[in-house]
Design a protein around this motif. Structure first.
Motif, PDB file in Angstrom:
ATOM      1  N   HIS A   7      28.170  28.897 -27.221  1.00 29.85           N
ATOM      2  CA  HIS A   7      27.898  28.343 -28.553  1.00 29.85           C
ATOM      3  C   HIS A   7      27.467  26.877 -28.456  1.00 29.85           C
ATOM      4  CE1 HIS A   7      28.125  27.705 -32.836  1.00 29.85           C
ATOM      5  NE2 HIS A   7      28.933  26.671 -32.638  1.00 29.85           N
ATOM      6  N   GLU A   8      28.164  26.102 -27.642  1.00 31.21           N
ATOM      7  CA  GLU A   8      27.867  24.674 -27.556  1.00 31.21           C
ATOM      8  C   GLU A   8      26.580  24.398 -26.777  1.00 31.21           C
ATOM      9  OE1 GLU A   8      31.362  22.914 -25.888  1.00 31.21           O
ATOM     10  OE2 GLU A   8      32.425  22.864 -27.817  1.00 31.21           O
ATOM     11  N   GLU A   9      26.342  25.186 -25.729  1.00 30.67           N
ATOM     12  CA  GLU A   9      25.184  24.922 -24.870  1.00 30.67           C
ATOM     13  C   GLU A   9      23.897  25.532 -25.427  1.00 30.67           C
ATOM     14  OE1 GLU A   9      23.457  23.307 -21.303  1.00 30.67           O
ATOM     15  OE2 GLU A   9      25.437  23.012 -22.229  1.00 30.67           O
ATOM     16  N   ARG A  44      23.786  27.444 -28.634  1.00 32.29           N
ATOM     17  CA  ARG A  44      23.931  27.814 -30.055  1.00 32.29           C
ATOM     18  C   ARG A  44      23.964  29.326 -30.216  1.00 32.29           C
ATOM     19  NH1 ARG A  44      26.250  23.741 -30.906  1.00 32.29           N
ATOM     20  NH2 ARG A  44      26.294  24.318 -33.123  1.00 32.29           N
TER      21      ARG A  44
END
Length: 360
Positions: free
Chosen positions: A289-291, A293
């Protein structure tokens, strides 16, 4: 520097060694001729890789890039794909850089000058000696692990071969004993002897053509040599990787950075798991999710994969997931199963893909 060769019957040693090689040498594709480009490619491939592994790679590589000009003009993605599975990918990147220089500066002809050839990218003392002696019959020492093992026993050299400075001891010894008339067969004979007879652990001394010249055999010490101090323990890392597909069965893959470990190869998204709080599944989901999306629910795959580098061990825990919603520019690209065959993956991620396929 101590002379280890003063009491060696050098001419007889050369004769016995070369005669054996000319009768017993293995038939290998890079020995079909002494074309310096072919010899060079084979020597780069053979670094840290077994002969039987290299043979099909060499044949395929020569078919795709038969000359200096072909390799110099090739796309890096094609070259990495042809090298896929051989590992140590910096070898082939350096080879192409050097070949481009040969193409531009030497009209596509590998220079027969040891100094000029030795200045090319990725050409160390061993590669220089091997190519110069085998292709151009120039009496240059070619000292690798095989040769150090053989000569440490022949000459009873007890220096620590794990130390870089020890190579100089062996290079000087080879300069003393190398055949000036036939350095090509001499160097290849030493390599062949180390591969077939003067092997690690228990050498086949009774089959050795130069046994009577061997000081270690004479003293019953052949299994003690060469002396090599132990390396530091490899660092072990725990990683989690995800095989992500979309609803049509295409795959999401990622290209590694252009420098560092496995540079420019493709892989399935993964991260090192270090948290003591989150389970690996949740840690990987958070990373995705962070890297990228990417919001995706993961399921565990059965089995883990361990991949060992010279300095590092990867322990990979594997997951799968389906998502159609990854923004453009995220760093992941979508490829079909057929398209994925054109991309070069490291062995660890080839294993991930195979394990995923086995469970589908």
């Amino acid at each position: 520097m101590k002379s280890y060769t003063s009491d060696l019957q050098i001419q007889q040693f050369q004769h016995d060694l070369i005669s054996w090689f000319q009768k017993e040498q293995r038939i290998l594709p890079w020995r079909e001729n002494a074309d310096p480009y072919r010899v060079w490619v084979s020597e780069i491939m053979l670094q840290q890789t077994r002969v039987d592994t290299v043979i099909p790679y060499f044949l395929n590589f020569m078919e795709k890039f038969p000359t200096v000009a072909h390799l110099a003009g090739a796309d890096e993605e094609q070259i990495l794909k042809a090298w896929e599975g051989l590992g140590y990918y910096s070898r082939v990147r350096n080879l192409q850089t050097a070949v481009k220089e040969v193409h531009a500066e030497y009209d596509g002809v590998v220079p027969a000058d040891p100094e000029k050839f030795g200045e090319l990218k990725g050409v160390g003392p061993y590669t220089k000696g091997a190519v110069m002696s085998i292709a151009y019959n120039i009496p240059e020492p070619a000292v690798d692990g095989n040769v150090m093992r053989v000569m440490s026993r022949i000459l009873l050299i007890e220096e620590d071969i794990a130390k870089p400075k020890t190579r100089k001891v062996f290079e000087e010894a080879i300069r003393d004993v190398i055949s000036k008339e036939n350095p090509s067969d001499f160097n290849q004979a030493l390599m062949e002897l180390g591969a077939l007879i003067c092997t690690p652990g228990k050498p086949s001394c009774l089959l050795c053509p130069v046994r009577e010249h061997c000081k270690a055999f004479g003293e019953g010490r052949q299994q003690e040599l060469p002396f090599k101090s132990k390396k530091k323990k490899q660092k072990s890392l725990l990683l989690a990787a995800a095989v992500l597909t979309d609803s049509s069965g295409s795959y999401w893959i990622h290209k590694r950075p252009s420098s560092g470990l496995l540079a420019n190869l493709w892989e399935f998204p993964n991260c090192e798991t270090v948290s003591d709080i989150l389970p690996q599944k949740e840690e990987l989901q958070l990373f995705l999710h962070e890297e990228y999306r990417a919001a995706v629910e993961l399921q565990a795959l059965e089995g883990t994969i361990q991949h060992v580098f010279s300095h590092l061990i990867w322990n990979l825990v594997l997951f799968k997931g389906v998502t159609d919603h990854i923004p453009e520019g995220s760093g992941l690209i979508r490829v079909t199963e057929e398209e994925m065959k054109q991309y070069a993956f490291p062995v660890s991620h080839q294993k991930i893909y195979q394990l995923y396929q086995d469970q589908m």
